[in-house]
Write a protein that holds these residues in place. Structure first.
Motif, PDB file in Angstrom:
ATOM      1  N   ALA A 263       0.832  -1.211   0.000  1.00 58.97           N
ATOM      2  CA  ALA A 263       0.000   0.000   0.000  1.00 58.97           C
ATOM      3  C   ALA A 263       0.865   1.259   0.000  1.00 58.97           C
ATOM      4  CB  ALA A 263      -0.920  -0.014   1.217  1.00 58.97           C
ATOM      5  N   ILE A 264       1.943   1.230   0.794  1.00 57.84           N
ATOM      6  CA  ILE A 264       2.846   2.394   0.836  1.00 57.84           C
ATOM      7  C   ILE A 264       3.498   2.593  -0.526  1.00 57.84           C
ATOM      8  CG2 ILE A 264       4.984   3.253   1.838  1.00 57.84           C
ATOM      9  CD1 ILE A 264       4.188   1.835   4.446  1.00 57.84           C
ATOM     10  N   SER A 269       3.863   5.747  -5.302  1.00 54.54           N
ATOM     11  CA  SER A 269       3.952   5.763  -6.757  1.00 54.54           C
ATOM     12  C   SER A 269       2.924   6.709  -7.368  1.00 54.54           C
ATOM     13  CB  SER A 269       3.748   4.342  -7.298  1.00 54.54           C
ATOM     14  OG  SER A 269       3.730   4.342  -8.701  1.00 54.54           O
ATOM     15  N   VAL A 270       1.716   6.706  -6.830  1.00 51.82           N
ATOM     16  CA  VAL A 270       0.683   7.614  -7.343  1.00 51.82           C
ATOM     17  C   VAL A 270       1.107   9.067  -7.165  1.00 51.82           C
ATOM     18  CG1 VAL A 270      -1.681   8.423  -7.003  1.00 51.82           C
ATOM     19  CG2 VAL A 270      -1.197   5.969  -7.023  1.00 51.82           C
ATOM     20  N   LEU A 271       1.652   9.382  -5.991  1.00 55.40           N
ATOM     21  CA  LEU A 271       2.087  10.753  -5.731  1.00 55.40           C
ATOM     22  C   LEU A 271       3.255  11.139  -6.632  1.00 55.40           C
ATOM     23  CD1 LEU A 271       1.875  10.803  -1.816  1.00 55.40           C
ATOM     24  CD2 LEU A 271       0.257  11.798  -3.457  1.00 55.40           C
ATOM     25  N   LEU A 272       4.213  10.222  -6.785  1.00 56.06           N
ATOM     26  CA  LEU A 272       5.374  10.540  -7.613  1.00 56.06           C
ATOM     27  C   LEU A 272       4.984  10.673  -9.088  1.00 56.06           C
ATOM     28  CD1 LEU A 272       8.001   8.172  -5.976  1.00 56.06           C
ATOM     29  CD2 LEU A 272       8.029  10.663  -5.942  1.00 56.06           C
ATOM     30  N   ALA A 285      -0.147   8.365 -19.830  1.00 60.97           N
ATOM     31  CA  ALA A 285      -0.068   6.933 -20.126  1.00 60.97           C
ATOM     32  C   ALA A 285       1.150   6.294 -19.457  1.00 60.97           C
ATOM     33  CB  ALA A 285      -0.012   6.724 -21.637  1.00 60.97           C
ATOM     34  N   VAL A 286       2.265   6.986 -19.485  1.00 61.04           N
ATOM     35  CA  VAL A 286       3.467   6.472 -18.810  1.00 61.04           C
ATOM     36  C   VAL A 286       3.258   6.439 -17.303  1.00 61.04           C
ATOM     37  CG1 VAL A 286       5.923   6.861 -18.416  1.00 61.04           C
ATOM     38  CG2 VAL A 286       4.946   7.262 -20.675  1.00 61.04           C
ATOM     39  N   ILE A 291       2.370   3.328 -12.239  1.00 64.89           N
ATOM     40  CA  ILE A 291       1.514   2.974 -11.103  1.00 64.89           C
ATOM     41  C   ILE A 291       1.205   1.475 -11.101  1.00 64.89           C
ATOM     42  CG2 ILE A 291      -0.790   3.297 -10.121  1.00 64.89           C
ATOM     43  CD1 ILE A 291      -0.636   6.205 -11.092  1.00 64.89           C
ATOM     44  N   LEU A 292       0.896   0.910 -12.263  1.00 67.36           N
ATOM     45  CA  LEU A 292       0.591  -0.522 -12.332  1.00 67.36           C
ATOM     46  C   LEU A 292       1.822  -1.379 -12.065  1.00 67.36           C
ATOM     47  CD1 LEU A 292      -1.879  -0.550 -15.344  1.00 67.36           C
ATOM     48  CD2 LEU A 292      -2.401  -0.849 -12.924  1.00 67.36           C
TER      49      LEU A 292
END
Length: 579
Positions: A263-264, A269-272, A285-286, A291-292
């Protein structure tokens, strides 16, 4: 002083038992499977996002190439399936090859001279080594080494992907994944080690005690120990259940830890990715691809969970099997040197166990009875002559001996195969001749299947006298020039015992016979009697001498219990009574 092999030495010894291409090929295929799965997820996310964005503008939609990404997705999907199948095939092939080689090496190690005595003393422990301990080694490769290398490959792959976006981001992600992913696995292995060892010890005790309870139920009942044995089985089961509960609790905490790390990682990753998109370093798209990839980053590390939980058990198995596995293969050499031509046995200042020093010479064709109280060293002497107990000092030379022990060792197999243990190439005619000489041929001919008749475990189905005669027939098949007999007629009635001895005496013409006995009937066959006391030779006497008659009179006659005599130092023949 013997030193225990180190962990890496043991691992190298285990790894050397299988072809290197299997080890490396399995690990490479496992890493390829993980990488294809991550690439499939990342590429799919990028394709969906890029297609959605391209559809916002007609010009962009017309220029967008949907064929190459879709072909890549299909290739990764099919390749991942094929790689997974090949990985399971190769890794399990390597593991099964190693376990088979380990068992073969253990059999060779325990079939060496001096090993039979240990096998008889602790059969349950050695059975545990061949079953549970060997099976525990599969976790080292399948659940520790392969997942660890796959996780390393996954971390390196994500680091490259993130490094293309920003170099420092790739290093940060690589360090975080290894520290968090391997760190949780390391903590789990250390935290569960004691519980895993306790569980293994409890299961070993449970198996041994249950076998004793079932096999010795009658003896335990007669001794009044049946409730205590049942209670011991329940205590071992309770200890195993308690260790299981501790392992499950620790593994559940590790699962929570991996969930928190995942989760961390995903949140960071979402924030970055959002910050990089906002700064126009990458497109949306990148960002979806990044994120995935982060979403799948912890899956390979989580696969270490089971292996880390069983690491304590695998470590215990390595320690137990280590001395046998790390020992190099050596060319088999004769256990004992051959004596001079006129002698069958020569001992000079021999010390073995509690016996010795002993000086003794036995001529070829001589029949010698070794007597003395229980614990005087009779069986120890025969063990040394059979090459089953390594001498501590002195010189021992003996011809090849066949040994008829106190116990009649019969196996759950056909009569033919039980007899051919003495000589595998013996013909049926030779088997029948040995049975005839042993006085058992009529009993075997009365069986519907004759030599093909199957015995139960431990010779179940035969009486004590029949089992002893079968052991005698097996001895008669041996081509050894020296026969060792340890309480050859113990447990037989007087008539059966004398018949067995008469047949043995007739069949042993020209051979050397060495008896360890408490009975007058066996000493009557001897040319010389030797009595032991406290591990030393207290005296010897030849047939026809007064000392021989005195020694014979103090042994156990048929059907009588020996009287209690006290050893007198002034009379060497007045040895302690045999009980």
């Amino acid at each position: 002083m013997k030193t225990r092999p180190g962990l890496f030495t043991l691992l190298a010894a285990v790894a050397s038992l299988a072809p290197r291409k299997l080890w490396l090929g399995g690990a490479a295929l496992a890493a390829l499977t993980v990488l294809m799965g991550m690439a499939l997820l990342g590429l799919s996310g990028w394709f969906i996002t890029a297609t959605a964005l391209a559809g916002l503008l007609p010009a962009t939609a017309l220029m967008f190439d949907v064929f190459m990404p879709s072909a890549g997705i299909r290739l990764l999907a099919v390749g991942r399936t094929g790689a997974r199948y090949a990985e399971r095939l190769v890794t399990h092939d390597a593991t099964l090859a190693v376990l088979a080689a380990v068992r073969e090496k253990l059999f060779r190690h325990w079939s060496r001279p001096y090993a039979a005595r240990q096998l008889l003393q602790r059969p349950a422990r050695l059975l545990q080594r061949l079953t549970a301990d060997v099976d525990a080694l599969d976790s080292v490769y399948l659940r520790l080494l392969v997942p660890a290398l796959s996780a390393l490959a996954a971390a390196f792959f994500i680091a490259i992907a993130y490094g293309v976006m920003r170099w420092w981001l790739g290093l940060l992600v690589f360090a975080w994944l290894l520290l968090a992913g391997w760190g949780v696995a390391l903590w789990l292995g250390l935290a569960s080690r004691k519980a895993a060892v306790r569980r293994a010890m409890a299961l070993e005790g449970l198996r041994s005690q249950t076998v004793d309870l079932v096999a010795g139920q009658t003896d335990l009942l007669m001794a009044g120990q049946l409730p205590q044995q049942a209670a011991a089985v329940l205590r071992s089961d309770a200890r195993g259940a308690q260790a299981d509960a501790q392992l499950y609790h620790t593994e559940a905490r590790a699962t929570q830890a991996y969930g928190a790390v995942s989760a961390i990682t995903l949140s960071a990753s979402v924030l970055l990715m959002g910050a990089l998109v906002q700064g126009r370093y990458i497109g949306a798209a990148v960002a979806a691809l990044g994120i995935l990839l982060a979403l799948s980053a912890m899956e390979p590390f989580a696969a270490l969970r089971r292996g880390a939980t069983e690491a304590g058990r695998s470590w215990l198995a390595l320690r137990r099997l280590g001395p046998a596995l790390a020992q190099p293969e050596v060319q088999a050499e004769p256990v004992l040197s051959l004596p001079e031509s006129a002698w069958a046995v020569q001992l000079q200042e021999v010390v073995v166990g509690s016996l010795g020093p002993v000086d003794l010479q036995i001529a070829q064709g001589e029949r010698v009875a070794v007597i003395g109280s229980s614990g005087a060293g009779k069986s120890t002497l025969l063990l040394a002559l059979a090459g089953e107990w390594q001498i501590a000092s002195g010189h021992l030379a003996a011809q090849r001996c066949s040994w008829m022990t106190q116990r009649t060792e019969l196996f759950q197999d056909s009569l033919r195969d039980n007899l051919r243990l003495a000589r595998p190439d013996a013909s049926d005619a030779e088997l029948w001749q040995a049975l005839e000489t042993a006085g058992l041929a009529a009993d075997i001919k009365a069986l519907p299947q004759g030599l093909n008749s199957l015995l139960g475990e431990g010779g179940l189905g035969f009486s004590g006298g029949q089992a002893r005669r079968l052991a005698l027939a097996r001895l008669l098949l041996s081509s050894a020039s020296c026969w060792l007999l340890d309480e050859a007629t113990e447990g037989l009635d007087a008539a059966t015992a004398r018949d067995v001895l008469q047949r043995l005496s007739g069949a042993a013409q020209g051979r050397t016979l060495i008896f360890a006995t408490h009975w007058q009937r066996e000493v009557e066959l001897a040319d010389r009697v030797i009595w032991l006391q406290s591990g030393r030779i207290a005296g010897q006497a030849l047939r026809g001498s007064r000392e021989f008659s005195q020694a014979l009179s103090r042994l156990r006659p048929d059907g009588l219990v020996p009287r209690s005599n006290v050893h007198t130092a002034a009379q060497p023949t007045d040895f302690s009574p045999v009980l």
